[in-house]
Motif scaffolding. Structure first.
Motif, PDB file in Angstrom:
ATOM      1  N   MET A   1       0.846  -1.158   0.000  1.00  8.74           N
ATOM      2  CA  MET A   1       0.000   0.000   0.000  1.00  8.74           C
ATOM      3  C   MET A   1       0.894   1.225   0.000  1.00  8.74           C
ATOM      4  SD  MET A   1      -2.801  -1.184   2.830  1.00  8.74           S
ATOM      5  CE  MET A   1      -1.516  -1.662   3.960  1.00  8.74           C
ATOM      6  N   PHE A  77     -10.729  -1.862   3.470  1.00 13.36           N
ATOM      7  CA  PHE A  77      -9.919  -2.626   2.526  1.00 13.36           C
ATOM      8  C   PHE A  77      -8.474  -2.340   2.867  1.00 13.36           C
ATOM      9  CE2 PHE A  77      -8.058  -3.532  -1.689  1.00 13.36           C
ATOM     10  CZ  PHE A  77      -8.502  -4.836  -1.810  1.00 13.36           C
ATOM     11  N   TRP A  78      -7.752  -3.369   3.350  1.00 11.86           N
ATOM     12  CA  TRP A  78      -6.411  -3.196   3.891  1.00 11.86           C
ATOM     13  C   TRP A  78      -5.515  -4.311   3.386  1.00 11.86           C
ATOM     14  CZ3 TRP A  78      -3.927   0.543   6.398  1.00 11.86           C
ATOM     15  CH2 TRP A  78      -2.736   0.240   7.048  1.00 11.86           C
ATOM     16  N   ASP A  79      -4.433  -3.948   2.730  1.00 13.90           N
ATOM     17  CA  ASP A  79      -3.445  -4.921   2.277  1.00 13.90           C
ATOM     18  C   ASP A  79      -4.079  -6.014   1.421  1.00 13.90           C
ATOM     19  OD1 ASP A  79      -0.862  -5.902   2.000  1.00 13.90           O
ATOM     20  OD2 ASP A  79      -0.976  -7.100   3.837  1.00 13.90           O
ATOM     21  N   GLY A  80      -4.981  -5.611   0.540  1.00 11.30           N
ATOM     22  CA  GLY A  80      -5.597  -6.542  -0.398  1.00 11.30           C
ATOM     23  C   GLY A  80      -6.745  -7.356   0.154  1.00 11.30           C
ATOM     24  N   GLN A  81      -7.162  -7.086   1.393  1.00 10.80           N
ATOM     25  CA  GLN A  81      -8.237  -7.840   2.016  1.00 10.80           C
ATOM     26  C   GLN A  81      -9.193  -6.905   2.752  1.00 10.80           C
ATOM     27  OE1 GLN A  81      -6.906 -11.127   4.510  1.00 10.80           O
ATOM     28  NE2 GLN A  81      -4.836 -10.783   3.776  1.00 10.80           N
ATOM     29  N   THR A  82     -10.381  -7.407   3.003  1.00 12.79           N
ATOM     30  CA  THR A  82     -11.312  -6.663   3.837  1.00 12.79           C
ATOM     31  C   THR A  82     -11.077  -7.056   5.289  1.00 12.79           C
ATOM     32  OG1 THR A  82     -12.958  -6.602   2.077  1.00 12.79           O
ATOM     33  CG2 THR A  82     -13.747  -6.205   4.315  1.00 12.79           C
ATOM     34  N   HIS A 104       2.869  -4.882  10.056  1.00 17.85           N
ATOM     35  CA  HIS A 104       3.320  -4.229   8.830  1.00 17.85           C
ATOM     36  C   HIS A 104       4.539  -3.352   9.108  1.00 17.85           C
ATOM     37  CE1 HIS A 104      -0.726  -5.420   7.772  1.00 17.85           C
ATOM     38  NE2 HIS A 104      -0.395  -5.265   6.506  1.00 17.85           N
ATOM     39  N   GLU A 119       3.967  -2.245   4.126  1.00 18.23           N
ATOM     40  CA  GLU A 119       4.091  -3.605   3.627  1.00 18.23           C
ATOM     41  C   GLU A 119       3.952  -4.579   4.780  1.00 18.23           C
ATOM     42  OE1 GLU A 119       8.012  -3.587   1.943  1.00 18.23           O
ATOM     43  OE2 GLU A 119       7.289  -2.863   0.010  1.00 18.23           O
TER      44      GLU A 119
END
Length: 124
Positions: A1, A77-82, A104, A119
């Protein structure tokens, strides 16, 4: 992100939030390493998204004063996931706290227009 450092030297990240009826909003949130919660949103945004009320909490502010505030459940929506987290409602700029950043790494180029990179940490 990724995000960006603004002219006020704030590390800003755009987040997508979703309410229980599927309505979404993108917000600009400032990363606040002194905030130990997940997220803050404005009361108006909590109402607009129809976020479910989960309770009231007490906090000590940076100036040493204490306050109470409501908190709500929200999907972010965080790091590709909900992820489903608690969002404190306060009349302030939305904030990303350390609990949302847990697990992260955070890298900030501290200059106007600098990169903000978040990351997942890796374990060896």
């Amino acid at each position: 992100m990724e995000g960006v450092v603004n002219a006020a030297h704030e590390a800003v990240l755009t987040l997508s939030l979703e309410g229980p009826s599927g309505q979404t909003r993108d917000i600009a949130a400032v990363i606040d390493t002194g905030f130990t919660g997940f997220l803050t949103v404005t009361p108006a945004l909590a109402l607009d998204l129809g976020l479910p009320f989960e309770g009231t909490a007490r906090a000590t502010l940076a100036d040493g004063s204490e306050t109470t505030f409501p908190y709500y459940g929200v999907a972010v929506f965080w790091d590709g996931q909900t992820r489903y987290v608690e969002a404190d409602a306060a009349d302030t700029t939305p904030l990303v706290g350390m609990r949302l950043l847990d697990g992260h790494s955070l890298f900030i180029e501290v200059e106007n227009g600098g990169r903000v990179v978040i990351e997942p940490t890796t374990t060896g």
